[in-house]
Design a protein around this motif. Structure first.
Motif, PDB file in Angstrom:
ATOM      1  N   HIS A 150       0.843  -1.201   0.000  1.00 48.56           N
ATOM      2  CA  HIS A 150       0.000   0.000   0.000  1.00 48.56           C
ATOM      3  C   HIS A 150       0.873   1.245   0.000  1.00 48.56           C
ATOM      4  O   HIS A 150       2.043   1.210   0.398  1.00 48.56           O
ATOM      5  CB  HIS A 150      -0.948   0.007   1.210  1.00 48.56           C
ATOM      6  N   GLY A 151       0.295   2.334  -0.482  1.00 52.62           N
ATOM      7  CA  GLY A 151       1.022   3.594  -0.558  1.00 52.62           C
ATOM      8  C   GLY A 151       0.235   4.588  -1.366  1.00 52.62           C
ATOM      9  O   GLY A 151      -0.877   4.308  -1.831  1.00 52.62           O
ATOM     10  N   CYS A 184       4.299  -1.376   3.376  1.00 50.07           N
ATOM     11  CA  CYS A 184       4.106  -0.056   2.779  1.00 50.07           C
ATOM     12  C   CYS A 184       5.111   0.108   1.643  1.00 50.07           C
ATOM     13  O   CYS A 184       6.171  -0.527   1.621  1.00 50.07           O
ATOM     14  CB  CYS A 184       4.252   1.043   3.823  1.00 50.07           C
ATOM     15  N   GLY A 291       3.658   3.453   8.397  1.00 55.26           N
ATOM     16  CA  GLY A 291       3.490   3.313   6.960  1.00 55.26           C
ATOM     17  C   GLY A 291       2.036   3.427   6.556  1.00 55.26           C
ATOM     18  O   GLY A 291       1.700   4.058   5.538  1.00 55.26           O
ATOM     19  N   LEU A 292       1.152   2.834   7.357  1.00 49.96           N
ATOM     20  CA  LEU A 292      -0.278   2.908   7.071  1.00 49.96           C
ATOM     21  C   LEU A 292      -0.785   4.339   7.199  1.00 49.96           C
ATOM     22  O   LEU A 292      -1.567   4.816   6.363  1.00 49.96           O
ATOM     23  CB  LEU A 292      -1.051   1.983   8.009  1.00 49.96           C
ATOM     24  N   THR A 295       0.127   6.302   4.144  1.00 48.96           N
ATOM     25  CA  THR A 295      -0.722   5.967   3.005  1.00 48.96           C
ATOM     26  C   THR A 295      -2.075   6.656   3.122  1.00 48.96           C
ATOM     27  O   THR A 295      -2.573   7.249   2.155  1.00 48.96           O
ATOM     28  CB  THR A 295      -0.925   4.442   2.924  1.00 48.96           C
TER      29      THR A 295
END
Length: 303
Positions: A150-151, A184, A291-292, A295
Motif C-alpha cells: 500500500h502507498g 508499505c 506506513g499505514l 498511506t
C-alpha cells in the motif's frame, strides 16, 4: 550503474523508479512497445520485473489473461536477462503464490505453496519456471514475495476500506479478530534497494518481504478513523450469520462470498527474517502503523 525496470509506470513501478533515480541510471523498458530490441537494455547491470496482472475485482479476467501477463511475459524478460550483460534479475512475485487465505503461523520460504486463484497459480507457475532454468554462474535470480503493498496511488483493497470508513459507514465484521502482514511502499522500495546493493550476499531463490509488524483489521480501521477524524461505529454481526451470508454468496451474486470473507477476516502472517538476516537489515524505515498512516494521509491529501 544502469537498472532496467519492466513495469515502471504502475503503482509500484512509479514509486520504485522515483526511489532509485537519484542513485542509478534507470531505464524504463516497455515490452509492449519494444519486444525485440535488446540494444536498449544490453548494458544494464540489473533488471527488475514488475510486470504482471493483479487480482481482477471486476471478475472479467480469464485464466489465460493471468498466464500471459504473469508467466509468458516473465519468460520473455528472462530471455532478455540471459542474453544481456546483467548479473541480477529481481522478479517481483506475490505472497499469493504461496498462500492467499489463511495462516496463523508466520509463513516462510520453506512452506509448501497453496495458491488457489488464477492470479496466485500464475504467480507460482512463473516462480517454478524461473527457478528451473539454467543460468551462468555470474547471474542470479532473486524472487521477491510481498504481501499486500500500500502507498500513495494505491487502488487496491485498502483504498476501498478507506472509502467505506471515510464516509462514516459502519464496518460490519467487528466480531472477527484477525491480524495480517502488509508492506508499505517505502519499505518495499527499501528492500529492493538493499537487494541491489548487497545481492552478492543472496543466493538465487525466493525471499519474503513485509513490514516488521502485523496489523489487526480493527487497528487498521482505528487508524483510518483517527486520520479522517471520523467516529464511525462497527457492527458486530454474529460470526455464524456472516458465514451463512457468505455461503449464500457462493451461489448468488451478492457482495460477499466465503472466499472474500476469509480474506477479510482470517490471519495471514509473513516472516521477513530470511532476507533481513542475509542482507544484515535490523530495522525498516517505517513501522507498519506509521506506513499505514502515511498511506491514508496521501489519500486525504488527494481529495
Amino acid at each position: 550503474m544502469k537498472i532496467a525496470i519492466f513495469g515502471s509506470t504502475g503503482f509500484v513501478g512509479t514509486h520504485l523508479k522515483q526511489n532509485l533515480i537519484n542513485k542509478y541510471e534507470i531505464i524504463s523498458y516497455s515490452l509492449r512497445d519494444d519486444r525485440d530490441n535488446l540494444q536498449y537494455i544490453k548494458d544494464c547491470a540489473i533488471m527488475i520485473n514488475l510486470v504482471g496482472k493483479a487480482h481482477d475485482h471486476k471478475g472479467i479476467a480469464t485464466e489465460a489473461d493471468y498466464h500471459y501477463a504473469n508467466v509468458d511475459l516473465a519468460k520473455t524478460i528472462f530471455e532478455k536477462f540471459v542474453s544481456s550483460k546483467a548479473n541480477l534479475l529481481i522478479h517481483v512475485s506475490s505472497l499469493a503464490a504461496l498462500e492467499e487465505l489463511e495462516s496463523s503461523d508466520f509463513l516462510t520460504e520453506a512452506d509448501i505453496p497453496n495458491p488457489i486463484s488464477s492470479y496466485g497459480k500464475s504467480k507460482r507457475a512463473a516462480e517454478e519456471w524461473l527457478l528451473a532454468q539454467k543460468i551462468s554462474p555470474d547471474k542470479k535470480i532473486i524472487i521477491i514475495r510481498p504481501p499486500m503493498i500500500h502507498g500513495s496511488g494505491d487502488k487496491g483493497n485498502l483504498s476501498l476500506l478507506v472509502k467505506l470508513i471515510s464516509k462514516g459507514l459502519p464496518y460490519p465484521l467487528a466480531s472477527f479478530d484477525n491480524k495480517r502482514s502488509f508492506i508499505c511502499i517505502d519499505n518495499f522500495c527499501f528492500f529492493i534497494e538493499k537487494t541491489i546493493e548487497n545481492y552478492h550476499n543472496l543466493n538465487t531463490g525466493i525471499y519474503h518481504i513485509s513490514d516488521d509488524q502485523a496489523l489487526s483489521t480493527k487497528s487498521v480501521i482505528s487508524i483510518i478513523q483517527k486520520e479522517y477524524g471520523k467516529r464511525t461505529f462497527s457492527l458486530s454481526v454474529p460470526r455464524f450469520l456472516m458465514i451463512g451470508i457468505a455461503r449464500i454468496g457462493d451461489f448468488l451474486p451478492i457482495l460477499i462470498n466465503s472466499t472474500k470473507l476469509k480474506k477479510m477476516t482470517s490471519d495471514l502472517l509473513v516472516s521477513n527474517l530470511k532476507i533481513k538476516k542475509e542482507l544484515d537489515i535490523h530495522t525498516l524505515p517505517y513501522t507498519a502503523e506509521d506506513g499505514l498512516r502515511k498511506t491514508i494521509r496521501s489519500f486525504i491529501d488527494k481529495k
